[in-house]
Write a protein that holds these residues in place. Structure first.
Motif, PDB file in Angstrom:
ATOM      1  N   VAL A   1       9.048   3.596  -3.101  1.00  0.00           N
ATOM      2  CA  VAL A   1       8.605   4.700  -2.253  1.00  0.00           C
ATOM      3  C   VAL A   1       9.482   4.794  -1.013  1.00  0.00           C
ATOM      4  CG1 VAL A   1       6.670   5.695  -0.962  1.00  0.00           C
ATOM      5  CG2 VAL A   1       6.213   4.343  -3.018  1.00  0.00           C
ATOM      6  N   VAL A   2       9.980   5.997  -0.725  1.00  0.00           N
ATOM      7  CA  VAL A   2      10.661   6.260   0.538  1.00  0.00           C
ATOM      8  C   VAL A   2       9.588   6.749   1.505  1.00  0.00           C
ATOM      9  CG1 VAL A   2      12.411   7.616   1.744  1.00  0.00           C
ATOM     10  CG2 VAL A   2      12.792   6.910  -0.637  1.00  0.00           C
ATOM     11  N   THR A   3       9.296   5.943   2.536  1.00  0.00           N
ATOM     12  CA  THR A   3       8.229   6.303   3.475  1.00  0.00           C
ATOM     13  C   THR A   3       8.799   6.833   4.782  1.00  0.00           C
ATOM     14  OG1 THR A   3       6.762   4.646   2.494  1.00  0.00           O
ATOM     15  CG2 THR A   3       6.172   5.463   4.672  1.00  0.00           C
ATOM     16  N   THR A   4       9.566   6.019   5.483  1.00  0.00           N
ATOM     17  CA  THR A   4      10.182   6.466   6.740  1.00  0.00           C
ATOM     18  C   THR A   4      11.705   6.445   6.669  1.00  0.00           C
ATOM     19  OG1 THR A   4      10.238   4.229   7.669  1.00  0.00           O
ATOM     20  CG2 THR A   4       8.237   5.548   8.070  1.00  0.00           C
ATOM     21  N   GLY A   5      12.262   5.781   5.671  1.00  0.00           N
ATOM     22  CA  GLY A   5      13.716   5.651   5.547  1.00  0.00           C
ATOM     23  C   GLY A   5      14.282   4.464   6.299  1.00  0.00           C
ATOM     24  N   THR A   6      13.447   3.761   7.070  1.00  0.00           N
ATOM     25  CA  THR A   6      13.919   2.636   7.882  1.00  0.00           C
ATOM     26  C   THR A   6      14.468   1.504   7.014  1.00  0.00           C
ATOM     27  OG1 THR A   6      12.288   3.185   9.572  1.00  0.00           O
ATOM     28  CG2 THR A   6      13.243   0.976   9.659  1.00  0.00           C
ATOM     29  N   THR A   7      13.737   1.132   5.974  1.00  0.00           N
ATOM     30  CA  THR A   7      14.186   0.040   5.106  1.00  0.00           C
ATOM     31  C   THR A   7      15.461   0.424   4.358  1.00  0.00           C
ATOM     32  OG1 THR A   7      11.930  -0.788   4.861  1.00  0.00           O
ATOM     33  CG2 THR A   7      13.519  -1.486   3.200  1.00  0.00           C
ATOM     34  N   LEU A   8      15.557   1.679   3.952  1.00  0.00           N
ATOM     35  CA  LEU A   8      16.775   2.124   3.266  1.00  0.00           C
ATOM     36  C   LEU A   8      17.974   2.053   4.200  1.00  0.00           C
ATOM     37  CD1 LEU A   8      15.601   5.203   1.170  1.00  0.00           C
ATOM     38  CD2 LEU A   8      15.966   2.859   0.423  1.00  0.00           C
ATOM     39  N   ALA A   9      17.808   2.532   5.435  1.00  0.00           N
ATOM     40  CA  ALA A   9      18.907   2.480   6.401  1.00  0.00           C
ATOM     41  C   ALA A   9      19.326   1.036   6.665  1.00  0.00           C
ATOM     42  CB  ALA A   9      18.491   3.168   7.700  1.00  0.00           C
ATOM     43  N   GLU A  10      18.337   0.158   6.756  1.00  0.00           N
ATOM     44  CA  GLU A  10      18.609  -1.268   6.968  1.00  0.00           C
ATOM     45  C   GLU A  10      19.388  -1.851   5.790  1.00  0.00           C
ATOM     46  OE1 GLU A  10      16.018  -5.273   6.422  1.00  0.00           O
ATOM     47  OE2 GLU A  10      15.018  -3.662   7.517  1.00  0.00           O
ATOM     48  N   THR A  11      18.969  -1.509   4.566  1.00  0.00           N
ATOM     49  CA  THR A  11      19.623  -2.023   3.361  1.00  0.00           C
ATOM     50  C   THR A  11      21.055  -1.517   3.263  1.00  0.00           C
ATOM     51  OG1 THR A  11      17.463  -2.014   2.242  1.00  0.00           O
ATOM     52  CG2 THR A  11      19.419  -2.231   0.847  1.00  0.00           C
TER      53      THR A  11
ATOM     54  N   LEU B   1       0.805  -1.222   0.000  1.00  0.00           N
ATOM     55  CA  LEU B   1       0.000   0.000   0.000  1.00  0.00           C
ATOM     56  C   LEU B   1       0.840   1.275   0.000  1.00  0.00           C
ATOM     57  CD1 LEU B   1      -2.828  -1.029   2.515  1.00  0.00           C
ATOM     58  CD2 LEU B   1      -2.810  -1.194   0.014  1.00  0.00           C
ATOM     59  N   GLY B   2       2.174   1.141   0.108  1.00  0.00           N
ATOM     60  CA  GLY B   2       3.031   2.319   0.123  1.00  0.00           C
ATOM     61  C   GLY B   2       2.796   3.188   1.348  1.00  0.00           C
ATOM     62  N   LEU B   3       2.571   2.537   2.493  1.00  0.00           N
ATOM     63  CA  LEU B   3       2.283   3.246   3.737  1.00  0.00           C
ATOM     64  C   LEU B   3       3.276   2.836   4.819  1.00  0.00           C
ATOM     65  CD1 LEU B   3      -1.599   2.715   3.746  1.00  0.00           C
ATOM     66  CD2 LEU B   3      -0.404   4.871   3.284  1.00  0.00           C
ATOM     67  N   SER B   4       3.409   3.677   5.846  1.00  0.00           N
ATOM     68  CA  SER B   4       4.294   3.347   6.957  1.00  0.00           C
ATOM     69  C   SER B   4       3.699   2.202   7.765  1.00  0.00           C
ATOM     70  CB  SER B   4       4.497   4.569   7.857  1.00  0.00           C
ATOM     71  OG  SER B   4       3.298   4.849   8.571  1.00  0.00           O
ATOM     72  N   MET B   5       4.563   1.525   8.534  1.00  0.00           N
ATOM     73  CA  MET B   5       4.098   0.444   9.407  1.00  0.00           C
ATOM     74  C   MET B   5       3.108   0.982  10.440  1.00  0.00           C
ATOM     75  SD  MET B   5       5.345  -2.618   8.769  1.00  0.00           S
ATOM     76  CE  MET B   5       5.505  -3.475  10.315  1.00  0.00           C
TER      77      MET B   5
ATOM     78  N   GLU C   1      -6.248   8.996  16.414  1.00  0.00           N
ATOM     79  CA  GLU C   1      -6.470   9.456  15.045  1.00  0.00           C
ATOM     80  C   GLU C   1      -5.575   8.690  14.078  1.00  0.00           C
ATOM     81  OE1 GLU C   1      -6.186  13.621  14.381  1.00  0.00           O
ATOM     82  OE2 GLU C   1      -7.449  14.143  16.092  1.00  0.00           O
ATOM     83  N   ALA C   2      -5.998   8.646  12.832  1.00  0.00           N
ATOM     84  CA  ALA C   2      -5.181   8.010  11.793  1.00  0.00           C
ATOM     85  C   ALA C   2      -3.860   8.764  11.675  1.00  0.00           C
ATOM     86  CB  ALA C   2      -5.913   8.031  10.457  1.00  0.00           C
ATOM     87  N   PRO C   3      -2.729   8.047  11.531  1.00  0.00           N
ATOM     88  CA  PRO C   3      -1.432   8.723  11.372  1.00  0.00           C
ATOM     89  C   PRO C   3      -1.432   9.610  10.137  1.00  0.00           C
ATOM     90  CG  PRO C   3      -1.151   6.377  11.774  1.00  0.00           C
ATOM     91  CD  PRO C   3      -2.606   6.595  11.525  1.00  0.00           C
ATOM     92  N   LYS C   4      -0.615  10.648  10.176  1.00  0.00           N
ATOM     93  CA  LYS C   4      -0.465  11.550   9.028  1.00  0.00           C
ATOM     94  C   LYS C   4       0.404  10.842   7.995  1.00  0.00           C
ATOM     95  CE  LYS C   4      -2.403  15.164  11.064  1.00  0.00           C
ATOM     96  NZ  LYS C   4      -3.831  15.215  11.033  1.00  0.00           N
ATOM     97  N   ASP C   5      -0.211  10.338   6.971  1.00  0.00           N
ATOM     98  CA  ASP C   5       0.512   9.599   5.947  1.00  0.00           C
ATOM     99  C   ASP C   5      -0.112   9.922   4.595  1.00  0.00           C
ATOM    100  OD1 ASP C   5       2.228   7.842   4.662  1.00  0.00           O
ATOM    101  OD2 ASP C   5       1.768   6.144   5.967  1.00  0.00           O
ATOM    102  N   VAL C   6       0.588   9.588   3.537  1.00  0.00           N
ATOM    103  CA  VAL C   6       0.095   9.802   2.177  1.00  0.00           C
ATOM    104  C   VAL C   6       0.142   8.472   1.450  1.00  0.00           C
ATOM    105  CG1 VAL C   6       0.495  10.981  -0.017  1.00  0.00           C
ATOM    106  CG2 VAL C   6       0.946  12.181   2.126  1.00  0.00           C
ATOM    107  N   HIS C   7      -0.977   8.084   0.873  1.00  0.00           N
ATOM    108  CA  HIS C   7      -1.038   6.839   0.111  1.00  0.00           C
ATOM    109  C   HIS C   7      -0.648   7.127  -1.336  1.00  0.00           C
ATOM    110  CE1 HIS C   7      -3.552   3.742  -2.178  1.00  0.00           C
ATOM    111  NE2 HIS C   7      -2.504   3.121  -1.685  1.00  0.00           N
ATOM    112  N   VAL C   8       0.333   6.395  -1.837  1.00  0.00           N
ATOM    113  CA  VAL C   8       0.773   6.536  -3.224  1.00  0.00           C
ATOM    114  C   VAL C   8       0.342   5.285  -3.981  1.00  0.00           C
ATOM    115  CG1 VAL C   8       2.739   6.799  -4.781  1.00  0.00           C
ATOM    116  CG2 VAL C   8       2.752   7.938  -2.550  1.00  0.00           C
ATOM    117  N   ASP C   9      -0.603   5.438  -4.876  1.00  0.00           N
ATOM    118  CA  ASP C   9      -1.087   4.305  -5.666  1.00  0.00           C
ATOM    119  C   ASP C   9      -0.562   4.444  -7.089  1.00  0.00           C
ATOM    120  OD1 ASP C   9      -2.394   2.298  -6.982  1.00  0.00           O
ATOM    121  OD2 ASP C   9      -4.420   2.957  -6.461  1.00  0.00           O
ATOM    122  N   TRP C  10       0.448   3.636  -7.426  1.00  0.00           N
ATOM    123  CA  TRP C  10       0.990   3.703  -8.787  1.00  0.00           C
ATOM    124  C   TRP C  10       0.770   2.388  -9.536  1.00  0.00           C
ATOM    125  CZ3 TRP C  10       5.756   1.191 -10.277  1.00  0.00           C
ATOM    126  CH2 TRP C  10       6.451   0.574  -9.237  1.00  0.00           C
ATOM    127  N   THR C  11      -0.331   1.695  -9.181  1.00  0.00           N
ATOM    128  CA  THR C  11      -0.636   0.425  -9.842  1.00  0.00           C
ATOM    129  C   THR C  11      -0.918   0.580 -11.333  1.00  0.00           C
ATOM    130  OG1 THR C  11      -2.899   0.649  -9.002  1.00  0.00           O
ATOM    131  CG2 THR C  11      -1.478  -0.878  -7.848  1.00  0.00           C
TER     132      THR C  11
END
Length: 203
Positions: free
Chosen positions: A152-162, A28-32, A46-56
């Motif tokens: 999609v760069v969402t939080t940067g966590t996966t990039l830092a891990e990689t 869904l291109g959303l944060s955890m 409240e729902a977290p402040k996030d943006v859904h990117v749908d590029w299907t």
């Protein structure tokens, strides 16, 4: 049905199919954090402040997906020509972050005649102590100059891990390429991030 209700329905359907929260996050291109909220909707929160990117519409069409990958490649070449990148540094291997970075990385690697590696993030692991890993089916990364590709760069966590994984295994991460940057970053752990589109929330 509102856009939020649609996301809740999609998240719960993916969960029912056996997807982990990490996989739902990628799908869904959303944060955890957002995915956790969609699945549980705790009262009073409240729902977290996030943006859904749908590029299907692009991702499901081979030719359009190739066009996007070539746009990413052209942007890198423009930056190199303009002196925004170190002279003479050429990647050996393109590392696609599974799942959505892999098709883009494959197309870029094929166009440039580079090796292809696939990184499987920790959030996709079902073990009690989740860790990321490199797929054994594709190229190894030891002593390689690596270009990291994700959608999609969402939080940067996966990039830092990689990036940390590549460095631990003797690779040199040169740059991160993505289609969409929701975080608004220029670098992660000293590695430059180059995105085609930056998405900003105002207010």
């Amino acid at each position: 049905m509102s856009a939020l209700e649609e996301l809740i329905t999609k998240a719960k359907a993916l969960q029912a199919e056996g997807h982990t929260p990490g996989q739902i996050s990628d799908e869904l291109g959303l944060s955890m954090e957002t995915v956790t909220w969609l699945l549980t909707q705790p009262k009073g929160m409240e729902a977290p402040k996030d943006v859904h990117v749908d590029w299907t519409a692009v991702g499901s069409h081979g030719t359009l997906l190739n066009d996007m990958a070539m746009m990413m490649l052209r942007r890198f070449l423009y930056l190199a020509e303009g002196g925004a990148l170190p002279a003479g540094e050429v990647p050996d291997t393109v590392v696609g972050i599974a799942p959505s970075g892999v098709p883009l990385a494959t197309l870029i690697a094929a166009e440039e005649g580079l090796k292809l590696a696939v990184y499987l993030p920790a959030k996709h692991s079902r073990s009690e102590t989740p860790t990321g890993s490199l797929s054994g089916t594709f190229a190894t990364i030891t002593a390689q100059r690596c270009l990291i590709v994700d959608d999609v760069v969402t939080t940067g966590t996966t990039l830092a891990e990689t990036i940390a994984f590549l460095r631990r295994h003797g690779a040199a991460p040169m740059a991160v390429w993505s289609l969409f940057d929701k975080l608004g970053v220029r670098e992660v752990d000293g590695v430059p991030v180059r995105s085609l589109f930056t998405i900003s929330r105002l207010g």
